[in-house]
Design an enzyme around this catalytic site. Structure first.
Site, PDB file in Angstrom:
ATOM      1  N   GLY A  15       9.051   7.246  11.551  1.00  0.00           N
ATOM      2  CA  GLY A  15       7.750   6.836  12.104  1.00  0.00           C
ATOM      3  C   GLY A  15       7.672   5.325  12.231  1.00  0.00           C
ATOM      4  NE  ARG A  29      13.827 -16.188  16.455  1.00  0.00           N
ATOM      5  CZ  ARG A  29      12.610 -16.459  16.913  1.00  0.00           C
ATOM      6  NH1 ARG A  29      11.691 -16.958  16.104  1.00  0.00           N
ATOM      7  NH2 ARG A  29      12.321 -16.287  18.188  1.00  0.00           N
ATOM      8  NE  ARG A  76       9.535  11.721  13.106  1.00  0.00           N
ATOM      9  CZ  ARG A  76       9.126  10.988  12.068  1.00  0.00           C
ATOM     10  NH1 ARG A  76       9.918  10.755  11.060  1.00  0.00           N
ATOM     11  NH2 ARG A  76       7.904  10.500  12.035  1.00  0.00           N
ATOM     12  CG  ASP A 107      11.940   9.612   2.237  1.00  0.00           C
ATOM     13  OD1 ASP A 107      11.602   9.727   3.432  1.00  0.00           O
ATOM     14  OD2 ASP A 107      11.475  10.326   1.337  1.00  0.00           O
ATOM     15  CB  THR A 130       7.198   4.289   5.881  1.00  0.00           C
ATOM     16  OG1 THR A 130       6.190   5.299   5.748  1.00  0.00           O
ATOM     17  CG2 THR A 130       7.676   3.947   4.486  1.00  0.00           C
ATOM     18  CB  ILE A 131       1.738   3.274   7.284  1.00  0.00           C
ATOM     19  CG1 ILE A 131       1.662   4.782   7.556  1.00  0.00           C
ATOM     20  CG2 ILE A 131       1.920   2.482   8.556  1.00  0.00           C
ATOM     21  CD1 ILE A 131       0.359   5.198   8.209  1.00  0.00           C
ATOM     22  CG  ASP A 132       3.396   7.659   4.815  1.00  0.00           C
ATOM     23  OD1 ASP A 132       2.299   7.466   5.360  1.00  0.00           O
ATOM     24  OD2 ASP A 132       4.263   8.423   5.264  1.00  0.00           O
ATOM     25  CG  ASP A 134       6.537   7.781   1.370  1.00  0.00           C
ATOM     26  OD1 ASP A 134       7.027   6.754   1.881  1.00  0.00           O
ATOM     27  OD2 ASP A 134       6.555   8.887   1.928  1.00  0.00           O
ATOM     28  NE  ARG A 159     -19.607   2.853   2.786  1.00  0.00           N
ATOM     29  CZ  ARG A 159     -19.741   3.716   1.786  1.00  0.00           C
ATOM     30  NH1 ARG A 159     -20.904   4.303   1.564  1.00  0.00           N
ATOM     31  NH2 ARG A 159     -18.740   4.009   1.006  1.00  0.00           N
ATOM     32  NE  ARG A 167     -24.575  13.761  10.908  1.00  0.00           N
ATOM     33  CZ  ARG A 167     -24.478  13.467  12.176  1.00  0.00           C
ATOM     34  NH1 ARG A 167     -23.624  12.560  12.587  1.00  0.00           N
ATOM     35  NH2 ARG A 167     -25.244  14.077  13.067  1.00  0.00           N
ATOM     36  NE  ARG A 176       6.161  11.233   4.790  1.00  0.00           N
ATOM     37  CZ  ARG A 176       7.397  11.025   5.135  1.00  0.00           C
ATOM     38  NH1 ARG A 176       7.922  11.722   6.111  1.00  0.00           N
ATOM     39  NH2 ARG A 176       8.116  10.119   4.541  1.00  0.00           N
ATOM     40  N   GLY A 190     -15.390   1.706  -0.855  1.00  0.00           N
ATOM     41  CA  GLY A 190     -16.493   2.182  -1.694  1.00  0.00           C
ATOM     42  C   GLY A 190     -16.772   3.668  -1.545  1.00  0.00           C
ATOM     43  CD  GLU A 192     -20.280   7.460  -1.912  1.00  0.00           C
ATOM     44  OE1 GLU A 192     -19.723   7.665  -0.824  1.00  0.00           O
ATOM     45  OE2 GLU A 192     -20.825   6.376  -2.206  1.00  0.00           O
ATOM     46  CD  GLU A 227      -0.540  12.759   6.112  1.00  0.00           C
ATOM     47  OE1 GLU A 227      -0.776  13.300   7.201  1.00  0.00           O
ATOM     48  OE2 GLU A 227       0.318  11.861   5.983  1.00  0.00           O
TER      49      GLU A 227
END
Ligand code: ATP
Length: 328
Positions: A15, A29, A76, A107, A130-132, A134, A159, A167, A176, A190, A192, A227
């Site tokens: 990803g 560079r 991939r 990984d 990777t943004i995860d 992990d 919010r 709501r 992941r 913030g 809940e 997720e």
């Protein structure tokens, strides 16, 4: 004595993550600085197999440090899982006299890189992109910090609606099987409640907590759901269950999805990527192979790829306590 590589190839795989371009720029560079030829492999391992490889010089990475995604594109590749595919990739590298490879990815990409290194004796260094967040062996992966900021900004906007309509929002975020993003943005925005795979809050405790919130005078709420959280089958089912049991709440679901992976990389990710790219090239010059570059306590470190793949990047337990106290 380590033999300095003459020609290094760099690719991005898995990803995409914001800051990958800054890492590519840094590799290119750094190679230029050490008089090493550098080539970019397009479309990850698939491009390696198909020979989609082009020379990159210091000028070819102008104006990409601030860009999300990856200039080299990512893919991939099922073919790379096969011995024949990897043999073709190795042949392509040999034909171009490429004698080392830098893999920017997660990984899965490192697993592929490790197998390739063993089979074809080509030195490989990994850079975690990777943004995860992990991956074991680094407190931060490239893209993680940007993703945190993107998600916090999105939840701030949600919010506004939550407050205006009294709501309860369930906001699903990426990560992941890891709760790093959820836990941090939950505190930062913030929320809940924060539901992460590492901690099983349980449906009853969640209901209890929301009832308490309502009683204490809160008219709107945000629940951040990782997720990979297992409390419900999915976030929609979870929301339905809450709505059935807490009819006072008007419940909505927002799945943030791919916006979390895009966007301008944060300054932190640009600096991290620049440091990691240089460290990766220097490691190859030092004769290191099958290692991943990481950051720990602010310093660049190396972790064997097999450990980076198998190890678990633990969440900070202290953050759970902070979150518990902040959501009173
Ligand atoms: P992300 O964390 O963003 O998903 P990732 O690097 O873990 O990134 P994967 O899709 O798991 O992403 O792996 C990227 C690529 O690495 C695969 O498409 C494949 O080409 C290669 N790869 C993964 N596992 C293996 C393996 N066991 N053998 C050979 N190649 C592999």
């Amino acid at each position: 004595m380590a033999v300095k590589p003459k020609h290094i190839a760099v690719l991005t795989s898995g990803g995409d993550a914001p800051g990958m371009n800054a890492a590519i720029r840094s590799v290119v560079r750094s190679c230029s600085h050490f008089n090493i030829k550098c080539s970019g492999v397009y479309r990850g391992y698939q491009g390696l197999i198909e020979g989609d490889i082009r020379t990159l010089d210091a000028r070819s990475v102008n104006n990409i440090i601030n860009k999300g995604g990856t200039k080299l594109k990512s893919a991939r590749s099922l073919d790379f899982h096969e011995k024949e595919g990897r043999a073709k990739a190795s042949e392509n590298l040999k034909n171009l006299d490429i004698d080392a490879l830098i893999v920017i990815g997660g990984d899965g990409s490192f697993t592929g890189g490790m197998i390739f290194e063993r089979e074809h004796k080509i030195p490989v260094i990994g850079i975690p992109g990777t943004i995860d967040n992990d991956i074991f062996g680094t407190s931060h992966t490239i893209g993680y910090d940007t993703a945190l900021n993107t998600v916090v900004e999105a939840i701030d906007k949600i919010r506004d609606t939550a407050i205006s309509h009294n709501r309860l929002f369930f906001v699903e975020v990426m990560g992941r099987d890891a709760g790093h993003i959820a836990l941090n943005v939950g505190i930062g925005a913030g929320a809940e409640e924060i539901l992460i795979p590492e901690e099983n809050l349980g449906l009853n405790r969640l209901l209890e907590s929301l009832r308490r919130s309502k009683k204490s005078g809160k008219s709107s709420s945000i629940v951040v759901v990782a997720e990979g959280d297992k409390i419900g089958k999915n976030v929609f089912e979870l929301a339905q269950h809450i709505e059935q049991n807490l009819p006072d709440y008007e419940v909505r679901v927002s799945v943030l999805g791919h916006i979390q992976r895009g966007g301008t990389p944060s300054c932190f990710d640009r600096v991290l990527a620049s440091r990691m790219g240089l460290k990766a090239v220097e490691s190859l010059i030092d004769g290191v192979s099958a290692h991943m570059v990481g950051i720990q306590n602010g310093e660049m470190i190396l972790t064997p790829l097999n450990k980076a793949i198998k190890g678990k990047s633990e969440i900070k337990r202290e953050l759970i306590r902070v979150s518990d106290i902040m959501t009173l």
